[in-house]
Design a protein around this motif. Structure first.
Motif, short mmCIF file in Angstrom:
data_model
loop_
_atom_site.label_atom_id
_atom_site.label_comp_id
_atom_site.label_asym_id
_atom_site.label_seq_id
_atom_site.Cartn_x
_atom_site.Cartn_y
_atom_site.Cartn_z
N ALA A 27 9.70 -34.68 -5.09
CA ALA A 27 8.83 -35.53 -4.26
C ALA A 27 9.63 -36.21 -3.15
CB ALA A 27 8.14 -36.58 -5.14
N VAL A 28 10.83 -36.68 -3.48
CA VAL A 28 11.69 -37.31 -2.46
C VAL A 28 12.07 -36.28 -1.39
CG1 VAL A 28 13.93 -38.41 -2.04
CG2 VAL A 28 12.58 -39.07 -4.04
N ALA A 29 12.42 -35.08 -1.82
CA ALA A 29 12.77 -34.02 -0.87
C ALA A 29 11.59 -33.69 0.04
CB ALA A 29 13.23 -32.77 -1.62
N ALA A 30 10.39 -33.60 -0.54
CA ALA A 30 9.19 -33.31 0.26
C ALA A 30 8.92 -34.42 1.26
CB ALA A 30 7.99 -33.11 -0.66
N ASN A 60 25.03 -36.66 8.61
CA ASN A 60 25.00 -36.04 7.29
C ASN A 60 24.55 -37.08 6.28
OD1 ASN A 60 26.43 -33.45 8.07
ND2 ASN A 60 27.97 -34.96 8.63
N PHE A 61 23.57 -36.72 5.47
CA PHE A 61 23.03 -37.66 4.48
C PHE A 61 23.17 -37.06 3.09
CE2 PHE A 61 20.84 -38.18 8.47
CZ PHE A 61 20.83 -39.54 8.67
N PHE A 62 23.63 -37.88 2.17
CA PHE A 62 23.79 -37.46 0.78
C PHE A 62 22.93 -38.39 -0.06
CE2 PHE A 62 27.54 -36.49 3.25
CZ PHE A 62 27.73 -35.14 2.98
N ILE A 63 21.89 -37.82 -0.70
CA ILE A 63 20.87 -38.64 -1.35
C ILE A 63 20.86 -38.40 -2.86
CG2 ILE A 63 18.39 -39.16 -1.48
CD1 ILE A 63 19.41 -37.40 1.58
N GLN A 64 20.94 -39.47 -3.60
CA GLN A 64 20.72 -39.44 -5.03
C GLN A 64 19.29 -39.89 -5.29
OE1 GLN A 64 22.86 -39.22 -8.05
NE2 GLN A 64 24.25 -38.02 -6.77
N ALA A 65 18.52 -39.10 -6.01
CA ALA A 65 17.13 -39.45 -6.33
C ALA A 65 17.05 -39.77 -7.82
CB ALA A 65 16.19 -38.30 -5.98
N TYR A 100 26.17 -40.66 5.64
CA TYR A 100 25.38 -41.76 5.07
C TYR A 100 25.01 -41.41 3.63
CZ TYR A 100 24.89 -43.03 9.99
OH TYR A 100 25.16 -43.36 11.30
N TYR A 101 24.98 -42.44 2.80
CA TYR A 101 24.70 -42.26 1.38
C TYR A 101 23.48 -43.10 1.01
CZ TYR A 101 29.47 -40.71 1.95
OH TYR A 101 30.58 -40.07 2.40
N LYS A 102 22.48 -42.47 0.41
CA LYS A 102 21.26 -43.18 0.07
C LYS A 102 20.92 -42.96 -1.40
CE LYS A 102 19.46 -42.90 4.79
NZ LYS A 102 19.34 -44.28 5.21
N ILE A 103 20.53 -44.04 -2.04
CA ILE A 103 20.02 -43.96 -3.40
C ILE A 103 18.50 -44.16 -3.31
CG2 ILE A 103 20.17 -44.86 -5.75
CD1 ILE A 103 22.86 -43.88 -4.73
N ALA A 104 17.73 -43.13 -3.58
CA ALA A 104 16.28 -43.23 -3.58
C ALA A 104 15.82 -43.46 -5.01
CB ALA A 104 15.65 -41.95 -3.02
#
Length: 285
Positions: A27-30, A60-65, A100-104
């Motif tokens: 869902a986060v990816a969508a 560049n974004f690195f996301i933890q969901a 950039y690093y994001k925690i979703a």
């Protein structure tokens, strides 16, 4: 030539193996795709160095969901290998300015939110609010990261580019699915006549397929990518169907077919169009 990856932690194949069906990460990816697919050179990778990796322009974004309720202490809680959610994420990348690093995630407790400063996002989430970690909390996180093997200067640089994002949907799959449908409509993506569901289903299927692919080195990374050129073709499929829909509509108006037949034909044409695009993408990969 790309360097072959030998570290078990370099690529997050564990997530790829575990995925079964639609989930919070999908869902986060969508959501990210719907917000950004029209940007030039936009690419999204599923289950590579992080849960989700995004690139466009020089960013560049690195996301933890993470669908569970998190705390800042929880992000740096060390496991048996003296690694944490945050240290694993930050240690896999260089300390470039535009990383950039994001925690979703779903939510933080009220007490935890006091450790965050509200900020307006200029990246990925269409100016929705994100949160940066305040100075006091950042110092404590940095101390923990240094104990887990990260250098002090590197930790500081990366934490300055680390943000928390609270998703507008819950971890409930039905809740997130219908939020995404409504959001597609807000973004002027045609969702009428069942198109929205067919399109979203195809998008989620592609996300799952990419996430499930197992890779071992940089040369294989592209097989986990969805890029702007393909996504524009997929999401804007309705433009190619306008003439066909008009013809079907005329048949309905002339009583050659009934309303139910008209709906079925339009859904079939859309389904064929989406499958054709998906097949082209599969062959290309």
């Amino acid at each position: 030539m790309s360097k072959v990856v030998t570290s078990k932690n370099e690529y997050d194949n564990g997530g790829a193996i575990a995925i079964k069906g639609f989930n919070f990460q999908h869902a986060v990816a969508a959501l990210i795709i719907i917000c950004n697919y029209e940007k030039e050179n936009f690419s999204i990778y599923l289950e590579t160095k992080d849960d989700i990796e995004v690139t466009y322009s020089d960013n560049n974004f690195f996301i933890q969901a993470k669908s569970n309720q998190l705390t800042l202490n929880g992000l740096v809680k060390a496991d048996k290998q003296n690694k944490s959610i945050l240290s694993k994420s930050l240690s896999k990348t260089s300390d470039k300015k535009h990383n950039y690093y994001k925690i979703a995630t779903i939510e933080f407790s009220e007490q935890e939110q006091k450790k965050l400063n509200k900020k307006v996002s200029q990246h990925l989430f269409n100016n929705n609010e994100i949160y940066e970690i305040n100075a006091e909390a950042k110092t404590k996180l940095m101390d923990a990261l240094i104990k887990q093997g990260l250098e002090e200067e590197v930790s500081k640089t990366k934490l300055d580019n680390c943000y928390i994002y609270f998703t507008p949907f819950s971890k409930n799959s039905e809740n997130s699915y219908y939020y995404l449908l409504g959001f597609m409509n807000q973004c002027n993506i045609n969702v009428d006549g069942g198109r929205g569901k067919l399109l979203l289903n195809e998008l989620l299927n592609l996300i799952q397929q990419k996430a499930e692919k197992i890779i071992n080195n940089d040369n294989e990374k592209e097989c986990k990518q969805l890029n702007s050129a393909f996504l524009k073709s997929l999401i804007k499929t309705d433009k190619y169907l306008t003439a066909k829909d008009t013809f079907v509509q005329k048949l309905e108006e002339q009583n050659v077919i009934n309303i139910q037949n008209s709906i079925q034909i339009k859904e079939f044409l859309l389904s064929v169009g989406l499958k054709h695009l998906a097949l082209k993408n599969k062959v290309r990969n």
